[in-house]
Design a protein around this motif. Structure first.
Motif, PDB file in Angstrom:
ATOM      1  N   ALA A 172       0.839  -1.198   0.000  1.00 44.93           N
ATOM      2  CA  ALA A 172       0.000   0.000   0.000  1.00 44.93           C
ATOM      3  C   ALA A 172       0.875   1.249   0.000  1.00 44.93           C
ATOM      4  CB  ALA A 172      -0.929  -0.019   1.202  1.00 44.93           C
ATOM      5  N   SER A 173       2.003   1.180   0.690  1.00 44.35           N
ATOM      6  CA  SER A 173       2.904   2.335   0.755  1.00 44.35           C
ATOM      7  C   SER A 173       3.439   2.716  -0.627  1.00 44.35           C
ATOM      8  CB  SER A 173       4.064   2.063   1.711  1.00 44.35           C
ATOM      9  OG  SER A 173       4.800   0.932   1.286  1.00 44.35           O
ATOM     10  N   GLN A 174       3.590   1.742  -1.516  1.00 33.51           N
ATOM     11  CA  GLN A 174       4.054   2.019  -2.870  1.00 33.51           C
ATOM     12  C   GLN A 174       2.987   2.764  -3.667  1.00 33.51           C
ATOM     13  OE1 GLN A 174       6.960   1.937  -4.301  1.00 33.51           O
ATOM     14  NE2 GLN A 174       6.099   2.691  -6.196  1.00 33.51           N
ATOM     15  N   VAL A 175       1.728   2.417  -3.452  1.00 29.46           N
ATOM     16  CA  VAL A 175       0.638   3.111  -4.132  1.00 29.46           C
ATOM     17  C   VAL A 175       0.580   4.556  -3.648  1.00 29.46           C
ATOM     18  CG1 VAL A 175      -1.847   3.143  -4.575  1.00 29.46           C
ATOM     19  CG2 VAL A 175      -0.634   0.951  -4.448  1.00 29.46           C
ATOM     20  N   VAL A 176       0.739   4.756  -2.351  1.00 31.52           N
ATOM     21  CA  VAL A 176       0.773   6.117  -1.802  1.00 31.52           C
ATOM     22  C   VAL A 176       1.940   6.885  -2.424  1.00 31.52           C
ATOM     23  CG1 VAL A 176       1.171   7.486   0.296  1.00 31.52           C
ATOM     24  CG2 VAL A 176      -0.363   5.491   0.361  1.00 31.52           C
ATOM     25  N   ARG A 177       3.078   6.264  -2.491  1.00 34.95           N
ATOM     26  CA  ARG A 177       4.267   6.907  -3.078  1.00 34.95           C
ATOM     27  C   ARG A 177       4.029   7.291  -4.539  1.00 34.95           C
ATOM     28  NH1 ARG A 177       9.703   7.424  -2.139  1.00 34.95           N
ATOM     29  NH2 ARG A 177      11.033   7.249  -3.965  1.00 34.95           N
ATOM     30  N   PHE A 178       3.308   6.447  -5.277  1.00 32.34           N
ATOM     31  CA  PHE A 178       3.036   6.696  -6.690  1.00 32.34           C
ATOM     32  C   PHE A 178       2.187   7.952  -6.897  1.00 32.34           C
ATOM     33  CE2 PHE A 178       0.765   6.149 -10.688  1.00 32.34           C
ATOM     34  CZ  PHE A 178       1.794   5.811 -11.552  1.00 32.34           C
ATOM     35  N   ILE A 179       1.236   8.201  -5.985  1.00 29.01           N
ATOM     36  CA  ILE A 179       0.338   9.340  -6.193  1.00 29.01           C
ATOM     37  C   ILE A 179       0.923  10.672  -5.718  1.00 29.01           C
ATOM     38  CG2 ILE A 179      -1.714   7.869  -6.132  1.00 29.01           C
ATOM     39  CD1 ILE A 179      -2.326   8.976  -3.339  1.00 29.01           C
ATOM     40  N   ILE A 180       2.012  10.621  -4.970  1.00 26.39           N
ATOM     41  CA  ILE A 180       2.655  11.848  -4.497  1.00 26.39           C
ATOM     42  C   ILE A 180       3.645  12.334  -5.560  1.00 26.39           C
ATOM     43  CG2 ILE A 180       4.122  12.857  -2.693  1.00 26.39           C
ATOM     44  CD1 ILE A 180       1.317  11.936  -1.747  1.00 26.39           C
ATOM     45  N   PRO A 181       3.511  13.586  -5.993  1.00 21.19           N
ATOM     46  CA  PRO A 181       4.448  14.099  -7.003  1.00 21.19           C
ATOM     47  C   PRO A 181       5.909  13.965  -6.550  1.00 21.19           C
ATOM     48  CG  PRO A 181       2.634  15.641  -6.658  1.00 21.19           C
ATOM     49  CD  PRO A 181       2.516  14.580  -5.588  1.00 21.19           C
ATOM     50  N   GLY A 182       6.784  13.700  -7.490  1.00 23.94           N
ATOM     51  CA  GLY A 182       8.200  13.512  -7.212  1.00 23.94           C
ATOM     52  C   GLY A 182       8.844  14.689  -6.507  1.00 23.94           C
ATOM     53  N   TYR A 183       8.444  15.908  -6.890  1.00 24.46           N
ATOM     54  CA  TYR A 183       9.058  17.083  -6.254  1.00 24.46           C
ATOM     55  C   TYR A 183       8.694  17.190  -4.778  1.00 24.46           C
ATOM     56  CZ  TYR A 183       4.525  19.403  -7.086  1.00 24.46           C
ATOM     57  OH  TYR A 183       3.197  19.724  -7.117  1.00 24.46           O
ATOM     58  N   ILE A 184       7.543  16.635  -4.386  1.00 27.51           N
ATOM     59  CA  ILE A 184       7.173  16.642  -2.967  1.00 27.51           C
ATOM     60  C   ILE A 184       7.925  15.544  -2.226  1.00 27.51           C
ATOM     61  CG2 ILE A 184       5.277  16.234  -1.330  1.00 27.51           C
ATOM     62  CD1 ILE A 184       3.481  17.760  -3.250  1.00 27.51           C
ATOM     63  N   GLN A 185       8.161  14.427  -2.904  1.00 29.32           N
ATOM     64  CA  GLN A 185       8.970  13.377  -2.288  1.00 29.32           C
ATOM     65  C   GLN A 185      10.384  13.878  -2.054  1.00 29.32           C
ATOM     66  OE1 GLN A 185       8.614   9.496  -4.183  1.00 29.32           O
ATOM     67  NE2 GLN A 185       6.553  10.045  -4.861  1.00 29.32           N
ATOM     68  N   ASP A 186      10.885  14.685  -2.986  1.00 28.39           N
ATOM     69  CA  ASP A 186      12.235  15.241  -2.849  1.00 28.39           C
ATOM     70  C   ASP A 186      12.305  16.315  -1.760  1.00 28.39           C
ATOM     71  OD1 ASP A 186      13.062  13.589  -4.900  1.00 28.39           O
ATOM     72  OD2 ASP A 186      12.891  15.153  -6.445  1.00 28.39           O
ATOM     73  N   ASP A 187      11.222  17.088  -1.617  1.00 30.61           N
ATOM     74  CA  ASP A 187      11.185  18.163  -0.631  1.00 30.61           C
ATOM     75  C   ASP A 187       9.809  18.185   0.045  1.00 30.61           C
ATOM     76  OD1 ASP A 187      11.373  20.425   0.919  1.00 30.61           O
ATOM     77  OD2 ASP A 187      11.802  21.796  -0.745  1.00 30.61           O
ATOM     78  N   PRO A 188       9.627  17.387   1.114  1.00 25.40           N
ATOM     79  CA  PRO A 188       8.326  17.277   1.783  1.00 25.40           C
ATOM     80  C   PRO A 188       7.748  18.611   2.283  1.00 25.40           C
ATOM     81  CG  PRO A 188       9.805  15.558   2.553  1.00 25.40           C
ATOM     82  CD  PRO A 188      10.624  16.498   1.707  1.00 25.40           C
ATOM     83  N   SER A 189       8.579  19.621   2.447  1.00 25.64           N
ATOM     84  CA  SER A 189       8.062  20.912   2.913  1.00 25.64           C
ATOM     85  C   SER A 189       7.120  21.540   1.874  1.00 25.64           C
ATOM     86  CB  SER A 189       9.210  21.868   3.230  1.00 25.64           C
ATOM     87  OG  SER A 189       9.909  22.219   2.049  1.00 25.64           O
ATOM     88  N   LEU A 190       7.208  21.089   0.634  1.00 26.92           N
ATOM     89  CA  LEU A 190       6.332  21.624  -0.416  1.00 26.92           C
ATOM     90  C   LEU A 190       4.910  21.074  -0.317  1.00 26.92           C
ATOM     91  CD1 LEU A 190       8.756  21.469  -3.466  1.00 26.92           C
ATOM     92  CD2 LEU A 190       8.078  23.488  -2.156  1.00 26.92           C
ATOM     93  N   ALA A 191       4.709  20.014   0.442  1.00 29.56           N
ATOM     94  CA  ALA A 191       3.380  19.410   0.567  1.00 29.56           C
ATOM     95  C   ALA A 191       2.361  20.405   1.095  1.00 29.56           C
ATOM     96  CB  ALA A 191       3.435  18.180   1.467  1.00 29.56           C
ATOM     97  N   GLY A 192       2.770  21.284   1.983  1.00 28.15           N
ATOM     98  CA  GLY A 192       1.864  22.268   2.549  1.00 28.15           C
ATOM     99  C   GLY A 192       1.482  23.373   1.588  1.00 28.15           C
ATOM    100  N   VAL A 193       2.184  23.471   0.469  1.00 23.08           N
ATOM    101  CA  VAL A 193       1.926  24.526  -0.501  1.00 23.08           C
ATOM    102  C   VAL A 193       0.764  24.151  -1.435  1.00 23.08           C
ATOM    103  CG1 VAL A 193       2.963  25.837  -2.411  1.00 23.08           C
ATOM    104  CG2 VAL A 193       4.333  25.234  -0.422  1.00 23.08           C
TER     105      VAL A 193
END
Length: 147
Positions: free
Chosen positions: A49-70
């Motif tokens: 399930a964690s892989q599916v979650v990872r797939f839906i999160i844009p790569g730039y947010i995975q690289d910089d989680p602080s952008l998730a709040g934007v």
């Protein structure tokens, strides 16, 4: 205790199944992952399930989680749309294409060892060359703790 004694029936999806439907199956049943079968019906991978979650999160947010709040709520609410039109094969990265399996006669410790080594949330139990059932990490812990 042997693997076949604690293995249970478990949902299975084909590698060419719809990824959005697989995600719904994971969510509705609160599963840690799914067994993925090839075109012949043989278990070939685990889709955590964690892989599916990872797939839906844009790569730039995975690289910089602080952008998730934007991201706006609207964008966040549509994240799962990234799965639309994709197959399980599209979501499954290459390093997850080795199906963790255990022989029906393996002990609880042998199964736990494989699960830990492969960092897999589940192990397929094979008996007479066929899928006998699945052992999840929580099922294994319950058996080990005699819960």
């Amino acid at each position: 205790m042997r693997a076949e004694e604690i293995a249970e029936d478990y949902p299975v999806v084909a590698v060419d199944s719809d990824a959005l439907e697989a995600a719904r199956l994971l969510a509705e049943h609160r599963l840690p992952g799914l067994v993925v079968t090839d075109s012949a019906g043989k278990p070939c991978a685990v889709l955590p399930a964690s892989q599916v979650v990872r797939f839906i999160i844009p790569g730039y947010i995975q690289d910089d989680p602080s952008l998730a709040g934007v991201l706006s709520e609207t964008v966040a609410d549509r994240a799962a749309e990234k799965l639309r039109g994709k197959t399980v094969r599209d979501v499954l990265p290459e390093h997850l294409h080795d199906m963790p399996t255990a022989a029906a006669t393996e002990t609880l410790i042998e199964v736990a060892s494989a699960m830990a080594r492969l960092r897999s949330p589940l192990i397929a139990v094979v008996k007479d060359g066929k899928l006998h059932g699945v052992i999840t990490a929580s099922r294994l812990l319950a058996a080990a703790l005699e819960v």
